[in-house]
Write a protein that holds these residues in place. Structure first.
Motif, PDB file in Angstrom:
ATOM      1  N   GLU A   1       2.090  11.050  29.331  1.00 26.63           N
ATOM      2  CA  GLU A   1       0.748  10.601  29.688  1.00 26.63           C
ATOM      3  C   GLU A   1      -0.295  11.674  29.342  1.00 26.63           C
ATOM      4  O   GLU A   1      -1.389  11.363  28.861  1.00 26.63           O
ATOM      5  N   LYS A   2       0.069  12.922  29.554  1.00 25.33           N
ATOM      6  CA  LYS A   2      -0.823  14.027  29.197  1.00 25.33           C
ATOM      7  C   LYS A   2      -1.087  14.030  27.691  1.00 25.33           C
ATOM      8  O   LYS A   2      -2.221  14.250  27.244  1.00 25.33           O
ATOM      9  N   HIS A   3      -0.037  13.763  26.930  1.00 24.62           N
ATOM     10  CA  HIS A   3      -0.165  13.720  25.470  1.00 24.62           C
ATOM     11  C   HIS A   3      -1.083  12.572  25.042  1.00 24.62           C
ATOM     12  O   HIS A   3      -1.961  12.751  24.186  1.00 24.62           O
TER      13      HIS A   3
ATOM     14  N   GLU B   1       4.797  12.055  33.114  1.00 23.55           N
ATOM     15  CA  GLU B   1       3.473  12.682  33.179  1.00 23.55           C
ATOM     16  C   GLU B   1       3.199  13.546  31.942  1.00 23.55           C
ATOM     17  O   GLU B   1       2.048  13.747  31.554  1.00 23.55           O
ATOM     18  N   TRP B   2       4.262  14.046  31.302  1.00 20.82           N
ATOM     19  CA  TRP B   2       4.078  14.826  30.075  1.00 20.82           C
ATOM     20  C   TRP B   2       3.607  13.914  28.943  1.00 20.82           C
ATOM     21  O   TRP B   2       2.723  14.278  28.173  1.00 20.82           O
TER      22      TRP B   2
ATOM     23  N   THR C   1       2.062  19.035  22.930  1.00 28.34           N
ATOM     24  CA  THR C   1       2.222  18.972  24.389  1.00 28.34           C
ATOM     25  C   THR C   1       3.432  19.739  24.893  1.00 28.34           C
ATOM     26  O   THR C   1       3.328  20.531  25.844  1.00 28.34           O
TER      27      THR C   1
ATOM     28  N   ASP D   1      -3.376  11.125  26.866  1.00 34.91           N
ATOM     29  CA  ASP D   1      -4.740  11.461  27.307  1.00 34.91           C
ATOM     30  C   ASP D   1      -5.425  12.387  26.296  1.00 34.91           C
ATOM     31  O   ASP D   1      -6.620  12.265  26.036  1.00 34.91           O
ATOM     32  N   GLY D   2      -4.631  13.317  25.733  1.00 34.80           N
ATOM     33  CA  GLY D   2      -5.176  14.212  24.717  1.00 34.80           C
ATOM     34  C   GLY D   2      -5.609  13.450  23.467  1.00 34.80           C
ATOM     35  O   GLY D   2      -6.648  13.748  22.871  1.00 34.80           O
TER      36      GLY D   2
END
Length: 406
Positions: free
Chosen positions: A70-72, A67-68, A42, A74-75
């Motif tokens: 959370e992005k990870h 949010e970073w 990420t 989500d991945g």
């Protein structure tokens, strides 16, 4: 900030947690690995696509954004649901990632480990909880990312299928092999008390109490220790295993080809691979049209076999007697009794989540819930819904017929 420097800071933080007694050394290594993956996936991507100063310095924990993270996560969820072209991950892997960031956040705040770098707290988002319906943990709960990949393909086995496994051991490991008896005994021991394969391998002679007929799983999953009752019919089996052994001697030592005793990790891997080979010989593997395994008898299947038998044994047990059984289990735990009681209370709160949210009093466990609770405790889990979803075939909810009064 360079990646190596930032990673050294993260490692330093987890090492601080070990020294302060917040986490074990093995957990620190596992958590560091999770955050390192965050860097190598990420953060690398964010840095590559950076259009602002903070994103260009993405490795620096001072500039991290929730949010970073959370992005990870989500991945990882995409990989859990097999919606990504990357290798699938287990639900426990996703959950472990969340705990890693939560613990890092806690250590940085409580111990000031990064103060000299001008960082008093790190923004990684809210770990949350299922009971409160908040944060990342509640998010993965809603997505049912709580099950190991192996658990999804692992059979819910019957006693007959278990016997097929036992009867096919010698087709994979000859009886002349030094490991034959140990492999067989590990599988039998799993069936006795439903232990995880790693828990059985970790057993030492001192963990067997033949007077009280208990087996002590010391530092089982998540470092949670617990005692489980054994049946009197198993006494001779464990008496033979412990006879003449020092307290610290392993109950189930396994050896490599050179005759050297395997490490716990190597022994666990050896048993998992052996289970796969035995399942093939026993014909307990199902595949789809492409040849991918859809169902297989695994070490978890033996746990499930134990769980089903334990669950079925309560079919005609009254609610009052069920609660006695549960309390008897709790009373075995000694100094760990409070933690077990807390697990029970946490599960009751989870089951009453919406009532509590509305300000209503909590309901007691129903008879159906108590049956699952009894099995849950023996398996070393903390949620009753795991029992039905991952371990046993549940009976239909009890229906009661009420006669109308005249």
């Amino acid at each position: 900030m360079k990646k190596d420097h930032a990673l050294a800071m993260v490692e330093q933080a987890f090492n601080c947690g070990v020294k302060k007694g917040d986490i074990s050394e093995s957990t620190a290594k596992r958590y560091f690995g999770q955050v390192k993956t965050f860097f190598n996936t990420t953060l690398d991507e964010i840095k590559e696509q950076a259009t602002d100063k903070k994103s260009r310095d993405a490795y620096n924990p001072k500039f991290w954004k929730a949010e970073w993270v959370e992005k990870h996560i989500d991945g990882l969820l995409e990989r859990f649901h097999a919606r990504s072209d990357k290798k699938p991950v287990s639900g426990s892997h996703v959950e472990n990632c969340i705990h890693a960031f939560g613990k890092l956040q806690e250590i940085v705040k409580e111990h000031g480990v990064w103060k000299k770098n001008g960082i008093e707290k790190v923004r990684v988002g809210l770990k949350g909880s299922v009971e409160e319906g908040t944060g990342y943990l509640y998010k993965i709960y809603k997505e049912e990312a709580t099950m190991h990949h192996d658990e999804r393909t692992s059979m819910k086995a019957t006693d007959q299928e278990y016997r097929m496994i036992v009867n096919n051991i010698d087709k994979v490991i000859p009886k002349t092999n030094p490991n034959y008896e140990t492999v067989k005994n590990i599988i039998l021991a799993q069936r006795h008390t439903g232990g995880r394969i790693t828990a059985e391998i970790n057993l030492k002679a001192r963990n067997i109490d033949l007077e009280k007929m208990t087996k002590y799983y010391e530092k089982d999953k998540n470092n949670f220790s617990r005692k489980v009752p054994m049946d009197m019919s198993q006494k001779l089996f464990y008496a033979n295993l412990t006879r003449g052994k020092a307290d610290g001697s392993p109950l189930f030592p396994l050896f490599d080809k050179k005759g050297k005793q395997m490490s716990k990790e190597a022994a666990s891997k050896y048993m998992q691979e052996t289970y796969k080979k035995i399942a093939e010989k026993a014909g307990l593997v199902e595949r789809d049209e492409k040849g991918n395994v859809t169902k297989r008898y695994t070490s978890h299947s033996t746990r499930r076999c134990f769980a089903q038998k334990l669950y079925d044994s309560t079919k005609f047990t009254s609610k009052k007697d069920l609660w006695k059984k549960i309390r008897n289990y709790v009373n075995l735990q000694g100094s760990n009794k409070e933690k077990i009681d807390q697990r029970i209370e946490n599960e009751r709160k989870r089951l009453n989540y919406y009532r509590l949210k509305k300000g209503l009093p909590m309901k007691p466990f129903t008879w159906d819930q108590m049956r699952k609770l009894y099995v849950m405790l023996h398996l070393g889990h903390s949620r009753t819904d795991t029992v039905g979803r991952c371990y046993v075939k549940l009976d239909p909810p009890l229906k009661r017929n009420f006669k109308k009064s005249n």
